[in-house]
Scaffold this active site. Sequence first.
Site, PDB file in Angstrom:
ATOM      1  N   HIS A 139       9.512   3.373  -6.917  1.00 28.73           N
ATOM      2  CA  HIS A 139       9.511   2.119  -7.215  1.00 28.73           C
ATOM      3  C   HIS A 139       8.247   1.021  -7.759  1.00 28.73           C
ATOM      4  O   HIS A 139       8.239   1.060  -5.976  1.00 28.73           O
ATOM      5  CB  HIS A 139      11.310   1.824  -6.930  1.00 28.73           C
ATOM      6  CG  HIS A 139      12.059   2.877  -6.626  1.00 28.73           C
ATOM      7  ND1 HIS A 139      13.017   3.700  -6.163  1.00 28.73           N
ATOM      8  CD2 HIS A 139      12.817   2.541  -8.102  1.00 28.73           C
ATOM      9  CE1 HIS A 139      13.737   4.221  -7.302  1.00 28.73           C
ATOM     10  NE2 HIS A 139      14.188   3.011  -8.264  1.00 28.73           N
ATOM     11  N   LYS A 171      11.034  -4.638  -5.077  1.00 26.79           N
ATOM     12  CA  LYS A 171      12.132  -3.733  -4.880  1.00 26.79           C
ATOM     13  C   LYS A 171      12.375  -4.036  -3.691  1.00 26.79           C
ATOM     14  O   LYS A 171      11.124  -3.485  -2.567  1.00 26.79           O
ATOM     15  CB  LYS A 171      12.608  -1.996  -5.168  1.00 26.79           C
ATOM     16  CG  LYS A 171      13.610  -1.513  -5.332  1.00 26.79           C
ATOM     17  CD  LYS A 171      13.811   0.116  -5.338  1.00 26.79           C
ATOM     18  CE  LYS A 171      15.347   0.422  -5.174  1.00 26.79           C
ATOM     19  NZ  LYS A 171      16.150  -0.158  -5.772  1.00 26.79           N
TER      20      LYS A 171
END
Length: 243
Positions: free
Chosen positions: A132, A136
């Site tokens: 990600h 994040k």
Amino acid sequence: MTTKVAVVGATGTMGRLVSRLVEESPDFEIVASLGSKDPLSDMLGADVVVDVTVPGVSQGVVDFAVANGLNVLVGASGWSADRIVSLEHLLADVPGVGVVIIPNFSLGSVLATSFAATAARFYDSIEIVEAHKASKVDSPSGTAVRTAELIGKARATLGPVIAPHADQRARGQQVASVPIHSLRMQGVVAKQDVVFGGNGETLTLSHVTMSETSYETGIMLALRAARSAEGVTVGLDKLLDIS
């Protein structure tokens, strides 16, 4: 009659996306947009609360909404199996209230997870690699945790996966015996590979998110389901006919 929506975490990427979709829909209207400094009481007056905050905040948002008789759509990470069990116990005392928890709003992602649960019965060596964007805050991702939990459920009669040297930190974090490896990098939206090792072969189920627009169909599907939900519903697969 339109459904009144309060978005908690409205200033984040997902919050802005949810807000735009609600504003574009004739079935819904936004009555509150809450940021990190706004009191949770601002959500009162809504029919449905959308929680797209962060793991450390999400449970407080859900608890407050449920205590005030509001249905919730949760798009925040951090809802492990144990946490969901506690929520089910809470909702048992609040009839007529529902919480819909969606680890990933992407149709492709939920299909890939479903395929992984099916394949898990045929392979004993399984690992997950997920990536990600660098910002994040949690790892492993909610999607990876959900995938591992469903793999574990599919293998309930077969036993845990083969994960040698699990005591070494580089081997990842185990969820339902499945090692998960998390990458947090610039230039990435989201990607997950579930790798199965067998006799003389490997199988990789890969899903790549290239744009947040991939979440739009799932968000609206889940939002409509949240209006009439009762109890706890986990996963977009529960709202689709994947049987």
